[in-house]
Design a protein around this motif. Structure first.
Motif, PDB file in Angstrom:
ATOM      1  N   THR A 154     -26.949 -36.034  41.084  1.00 49.67           N
ATOM      2  CA  THR A 154     -26.595 -35.847  42.494  1.00 49.67           C
ATOM      3  C   THR A 154     -25.979 -34.471  42.673  1.00 49.67           C
ATOM      4  O   THR A 154     -25.050 -34.100  41.952  1.00 49.67           O
ATOM      5  CB  THR A 154     -25.578 -36.916  42.954  1.00 49.67           C
ATOM      6  OG1 THR A 154     -26.120 -38.212  42.688  1.00 49.67           O
ATOM      7  CG2 THR A 154     -25.275 -36.778  44.442  1.00 49.67           C
TER       8      THR A 154
ATOM      9  N   GLU B  54     -24.146 -32.187  45.647  1.00 46.78           N
ATOM     10  CA  GLU B  54     -23.558 -32.161  46.982  1.00 46.78           C
ATOM     11  C   GLU B  54     -23.232 -30.717  47.315  1.00 46.78           C
ATOM     12  O   GLU B  54     -22.651 -29.994  46.496  1.00 46.78           O
ATOM     13  CB  GLU B  54     -22.301 -33.014  47.031  1.00 46.78           C
ATOM     14  CG  GLU B  54     -22.578 -34.499  46.851  1.00 46.78           C
ATOM     15  CD  GLU B  54     -21.306 -35.305  46.869  1.00 46.78           C
ATOM     16  OE1 GLU B  54     -20.849 -35.667  47.974  1.00 46.78           O
ATOM     17  OE2 GLU B  54     -20.759 -35.541  45.766  1.00 46.78           O
TER      18      GLU B  54
ATOM     19  N   LYS C 282     -27.186 -30.587  52.381  1.00 48.38           N
ATOM     20  CA  LYS C 282     -25.973 -31.364  52.106  1.00 48.38           C
ATOM     21  C   LYS C 282     -26.033 -32.172  50.817  1.00 48.38           C
ATOM     22  O   LYS C 282     -25.052 -32.238  50.082  1.00 48.38           O
ATOM     23  CB  LYS C 282     -25.684 -32.316  53.263  1.00 48.38           C
ATOM     24  CG  LYS C 282     -25.327 -31.620  54.546  1.00 48.38           C
ATOM     25  CD  LYS C 282     -24.999 -32.616  55.627  1.00 48.38           C
ATOM     26  CE  LYS C 282     -24.651 -31.867  56.908  1.00 48.38           C
ATOM     27  NZ  LYS C 282     -24.317 -32.772  57.988  1.00 48.38           N
ATOM     28  N   LEU C 283     -27.167 -32.825  50.553  1.00 53.63           N
ATOM     29  CA  LEU C 283     -27.232 -33.764  49.443  1.00 53.63           C
ATOM     30  C   LEU C 283     -28.641 -33.839  48.865  1.00 53.63           C
ATOM     31  O   LEU C 283     -29.615 -33.905  49.613  1.00 53.63           O
ATOM     32  CB  LEU C 283     -26.819 -35.164  49.920  1.00 53.63           C
ATOM     33  CG  LEU C 283     -26.926 -36.288  48.897  1.00 53.63           C
ATOM     34  CD1 LEU C 283     -25.729 -36.278  47.968  1.00 53.63           C
ATOM     35  CD2 LEU C 283     -27.010 -37.636  49.597  1.00 53.63           C
TER      36      LEU C 283
ATOM     37  N   LYS D  62     -30.225 -36.186  45.639  1.00 59.22           N
ATOM     38  CA  LYS D  62     -30.025 -37.148  44.562  1.00 59.22           C
ATOM     39  C   LYS D  62     -31.401 -37.513  44.019  1.00 59.22           C
ATOM     40  O   LYS D  62     -32.291 -37.894  44.784  1.00 59.22           O
ATOM     41  CB  LYS D  62     -29.306 -38.394  45.085  1.00 59.22           C
ATOM     42  CG  LYS D  62     -28.982 -39.419  44.007  1.00 59.22           C
ATOM     43  CD  LYS D  62     -28.144 -40.549  44.601  1.00 59.22           C
ATOM     44  CE  LYS D  62     -27.656 -41.506  43.550  1.00 59.22           C
ATOM     45  NZ  LYS D  62     -26.764 -42.540  44.135  1.00 59.22           N
TER      46      LYS D  62
END
Length: 136
Positions: free
Chosen positions: A88, A90, A68-69, A71
């Protein structure tokens, strides 16, 4: 003065799991010319190592939600205390495909020319992720 930000999105005809694996599975990532070096934990180092074994980027994972993510910071290779940017990614499920969003918050003064080059570099990088993920 606001810091420069590059924001890009690309629609990839592959599941979020496949797109995520382009980043995290070295056997797949090597199709992009190198691999990310990390143990994939928040606070851990995160860098890009080319096929020639040279380390080209270095940073730390700031946030991580598998699939999902992602960073991470990007630090100066010579001055590891100097923050260059925060990046980042996503991974957004969109039916059977994935929207990959990438944002780079630049933390240094950058010329218009270099900003344009960075923008073009992001376009090329995301196209490569798309190409690799859609072939899986």
């Amino acid at each position: 003065m606001d810091k420069p930000v590059i924001k890009k999105t690309i629609d990839i005809n592959a599941s979020t799991k496949k797109v995520w694996s382009v980043f995290t599975d070295p056997t797949i990532t090597k199709q992009m010319g190198g691999e990310y070096v990390s143990d994939w934990k928040v606070g851990s180092s995160f860098g890009w190592k080319g096929k020639d074994s040279s380390v080209y980027t270095n940073g730390k994972i700031i946030e991580l939600e598998p699939g999902k993510l992602l960073k991470h910071s990007l630090l100066d290779l010579k001055d590891k205390d100097r923050l260059l940017s925060v990046i980042t990614y996503e991974f957004i499920k969109n039916g059977d495909s994935t929207i990959l969003s990438a944002t780079e918050e630049i933390n240094y003064e950058i010329t218009d020319y270099l900003f344009k080059e960075a923008n073009e570099g992001w376009d090329a990088a995301l196209q490569l992720v798309k190409y690799v993920a859609e072939k899986l």
